[in-house]
Design a protein around this motif. Structure first.
Motif, mmCIF file in Angstrom:
data_model
loop_
_atom_site.group_PDB
_atom_site.id
_atom_site.type_symbol
_atom_site.label_atom_id
_atom_site.label_comp_id
_atom_site.label_asym_id
_atom_site.label_seq_id
_atom_site.Cartn_x
_atom_site.Cartn_y
_atom_site.Cartn_z
ATOM 1 N N ALA A 104 0.817 -1.214 0.000
ATOM 2 C CA ALA A 104 0.000 0.000 0.000
ATOM 3 C C ALA A 104 0.851 1.264 0.000
ATOM 4 O O ALA A 104 0.490 2.268 -0.625
ATOM 5 N N LEU A 105 1.987 1.208 0.714
ATOM 6 C CA LEU A 105 2.850 2.384 0.821
ATOM 7 C C LEU A 105 4.220 1.948 1.301
ATOM 8 O O LEU A 105 4.343 1.098 2.191
ATOM 9 N N VAL A 106 5.264 2.539 0.712
ATOM 10 C CA VAL A 106 6.641 2.269 1.120
ATOM 11 C C VAL A 106 7.196 3.503 1.811
ATOM 12 O O VAL A 106 7.088 4.624 1.295
ATOM 13 N N GLN B 181 1.399 10.517 10.260
ATOM 14 C CA GLN B 181 0.539 9.444 10.762
ATOM 15 C C GLN B 181 -0.763 9.354 9.988
ATOM 16 O O GLN B 181 -1.283 8.251 9.751
ATOM 17 N N ALA B 182 -1.276 10.476 9.543
ATOM 18 C CA ALA B 182 -2.500 10.473 8.733
ATOM 19 C C ALA B 182 -2.261 9.777 7.405
ATOM 20 O O ALA B 182 -3.133 9.043 6.897
ATOM 21 N N GLU B 183 -1.062 9.978 6.826
ATOM 22 C CA GLU B 183 -0.724 9.328 5.560
ATOM 23 C C GLU B 183 -0.673 7.811 5.727
ATOM 24 O O GLU B 183 -1.157 7.061 4.871
ATOM 25 N N LEU B 184 -0.131 7.359 6.847
ATOM 26 C CA LEU B 184 -0.057 5.922 7.100
ATOM 27 C C LEU B 184 -1.448 5.349 7.372
ATOM 28 O O LEU B 184 -1.776 4.245 6.919
ATOM 29 N N ARG B 185 -2.245 6.088 8.092
ATOM 30 C CA ARG B 185 -3.609 5.632 8.402
ATOM 31 C C ARG B 185 -4.423 5.469 7.119
ATOM 32 O O ARG B 185 -5.196 4.519 6.975
ATOM 33 N N LEU C 96 9.426 4.258 15.569
ATOM 34 C CA LEU C 96 7.987 4.188 15.333
ATOM 35 C C LEU C 96 7.256 4.500 16.638
ATOM 36 O O LEU C 96 7.335 3.722 17.592
ATOM 37 N N PRO C 97 6.554 5.627 16.701
ATOM 38 C CA PRO C 97 5.780 5.947 17.903
ATOM 39 C C PRO C 97 4.671 4.922 18.118
ATOM 40 O O PRO C 97 4.269 4.214 17.186
ATOM 41 N N GLN C 98 4.164 4.870 19.340
ATOM 42 C CA GLN C 98 3.101 3.918 19.643
ATOM 43 C C GLN C 98 1.894 4.119 18.739
ATOM 44 O O GLN C 98 1.229 3.154 18.344
ATOM 45 N N ALA C 99 1.615 5.371 18.395
ATOM 46 C CA ALA C 99 0.468 5.648 17.525
ATOM 47 C C ALA C 99 0.621 4.959 16.176
ATOM 48 O O ALA C 99 -0.366 4.517 15.577
ATOM 49 N N VAL C 100 1.852 4.850 15.676
ATOM 50 C CA VAL C 100 2.099 4.165 14.407
ATOM 51 C C VAL C 100 2.044 2.647 14.596
ATOM 52 O O VAL C 100 1.487 1.922 13.767
ATOM 53 N N LEU C 101 2.606 2.164 15.708
ATOM 54 C CA LEU C 101 2.567 0.729 15.988
ATOM 55 C C LEU C 101 1.138 0.209 16.068
ATOM 56 O O LEU C 101 0.863 -0.954 15.735
ATOM 57 N N ASP C 102 0.227 1.074 16.486
ATOM 58 C CA ASP C 102 -1.166 0.669 16.667
ATOM 59 C C ASP C 102 -2.002 0.760 15.388
ATOM 60 O O ASP C 102 -3.160 0.323 15.377
ATOM 61 N N LEU C 103 -1.463 1.316 14.319
ATOM 62 C CA LEU C 103 -2.260 1.555 13.112
ATOM 63 C C LEU C 103 -2.674 0.290 12.354
ATOM 64 O O LEU C 103 -3.853 0.104 12.068
ATOM 65 N N PRO C 104 -1.748 -0.609 11.983
ATOM 66 C CA PRO C 104 -2.141 -1.766 11.167
ATOM 67 C C PRO C 104 -3.023 -2.746 11.956
ATOM 68 O O PRO C 104 -2.869 -2.896 13.178
ATOM 69 N N ARG C 105 -3.910 -3.418 11.273
ATOM 70 C CA ARG C 105 -4.835 -4.360 11.922
ATOM 71 C C ARG C 105 -4.097 -5.449 12.692
ATOM 72 O O ARG C 105 -4.492 -5.827 13.793
ATOM 73 N N PHE C 106 -3.020 -5.960 12.099
ATOM 74 C CA PHE C 106 -2.288 -7.060 12.726
ATOM 75 C C PHE C 106 -0.945 -6.611 13.298
ATOM 76 O O PHE C 106 -0.069 -7.435 13.560
ATOM 77 N N GLY C 107 -0.793 -5.310 13.488
ATOM 78 C CA GLY C 107 0.409 -4.794 14.117
ATOM 79 C C GLY C 107 1.585 -4.627 13.167
ATOM 80 O O GLY C 107 1.438 -4.647 11.945
ATOM 81 N N CYS C 108 2.776 -4.472 13.764
ATOM 82 C CA CYS C 108 4.006 -4.219 13.008
ATOM 83 C C CYS C 108 5.000 -5.348 13.242
ATOM 84 O O CYS C 108 5.232 -5.747 14.388
#
Length: 306
Positions: free
Chosen positions: A27-29, A71-75, A91-103
């Motif tokens: 989806a994004l690199v 973070q909005a771009e990643l979301r 990677l801030p916690q907010a980013v770690l929490d974004l993907p459905r199955f994590g990082c």
């Protein structure tokens, strides 16, 4: 799976290519901003950026992931999972929490051994006979997350950081593809923190040869610091890089030249001796020890390291 991918050097590019070849939806690199490189210090894209552009993948190069805009771009990518390999940004916690199955992180060691920035070099320096790839779930700590899989890679007696890096890049690419294919059945295993070791970032100062050390230790350092920062010593006050060397029997004052001829350049160490095979004087190219001696004769008894 729909993947966010974050990485920068060739180690990460190998994984990105493998994931794309496996049919995953990238989806994004994410990769670090272009950096000055080479003698001309020209802005140069990372290996991951080059791979992404070659495949026509969406790309972003934020200087930080802490801003609401990043973070909005990643979301907006709406990813199932984020795969991280030698990215170089926290990677801030907010980013770690974004993907459905994590990082998930592709780490170049058998965790919890060699957490940190330089696991490949530290493994060689320590005399480890094996290392590997750990696929781990990322958390807020430094390589402390639960492990999903491990792949063992042997360390040969002639391996340099460069050759071991290449073997681990191949292993890491295969490991992340396998992990995602079997993700639903993988069981996270917590790391034993009491067994953890730390792979500190390398420095040029530590790569200076200490001739008081045993020859086998110095030989490992030469391999570990190849290609960067390069093991080095002083000869008559000028730096000399050592790219290839081997430990042999010998005795003398540490740093003392025991033999210097067309057949061998041997230097006494704290235990044994080090035979130099390939060196690089300041301002010159790499050359064999014999070629170096042909242009700059050295007498036995000369001292390295000063």
């Amino acid at each position: 799976m729909r993947i966010l991918f974050a990485g920068t050097p060739p180690f990460a590019a190998a994984a990105l290519n493998a994931l794309a070849d496996a049919g995953h939806d990238i989806a994004l690199v994410l990769t670090q901003p272009d950096r000055p490189a080479g003698r001309g210090m020209k802005l140069t894209p990372s290996a991951v950026k080059q791979a992404a552009l070659a495949r026509g993948l969406p790309l972003t190069q934020p200087a930080s992931l802490k801003s609401p805009e990043a973070q909005a771009e990643l979301r907006a990518a709406d990813a199932d999972v984020m795969v991280v390999a030698a990215y170089g940004l926290i990677l801030p916690q907010a980013v770690l929490d974004l993907p459905r199955f994590g990082c998930l992180n592709i780490h170049a060691s058998l965790l919890p051994r060699w957490r940190g920035a330089a696991p490949i070099q530290r493994a060689i320096l320590a005399g480890d006979t094996e290392t590997g790839i750990t696929i781990m779930q990322m958390d807020a700590g430094l390589d402390t997350g639960a492990m999903l899989s491990k792949t063992v890679v042997p360390i040969g007696g002639s391996d340099t950081a460069a050759s071991l890096h290449d073997a681990l890049a191949v292993a890491g690419a295969a490991a992340i593809v396998t992990a995602l294919a079997n993700y639903a059945t993988l069981v996270p295993l917590m790391q034993d923190d009491t067994q953890a070791t730390y792979a500190a970032k390398l420095s040029k100062d530590e790569a200076q040869v200490d001739w008081r050390q045993p020859a086998d230790v110095i030989a490992r350092a030469v391999r570990a610091y190849n290609p960067a920062p390069g093991a080095w010593t002083l000869l008559d006050g000028a730096p000399l890089k050592i790219w290839s060397a081997e430990a042999v029997a010998g005795a003398g004052n540490p740093g003392e030249v025991l033999r210097a001829d067309a057949e061998q350049l041997a230097i006494a160490c704290g235990g044994g001796a080090l035979v130099l095979h390939e060196v690089q004087p300041a301002g010159s190219k790499r050359m064999s020890a014999a070629a170096f001696l042909a242009g700059r004769p050295i007498s036995p008894g000369t001292r390295f390291g000063r």
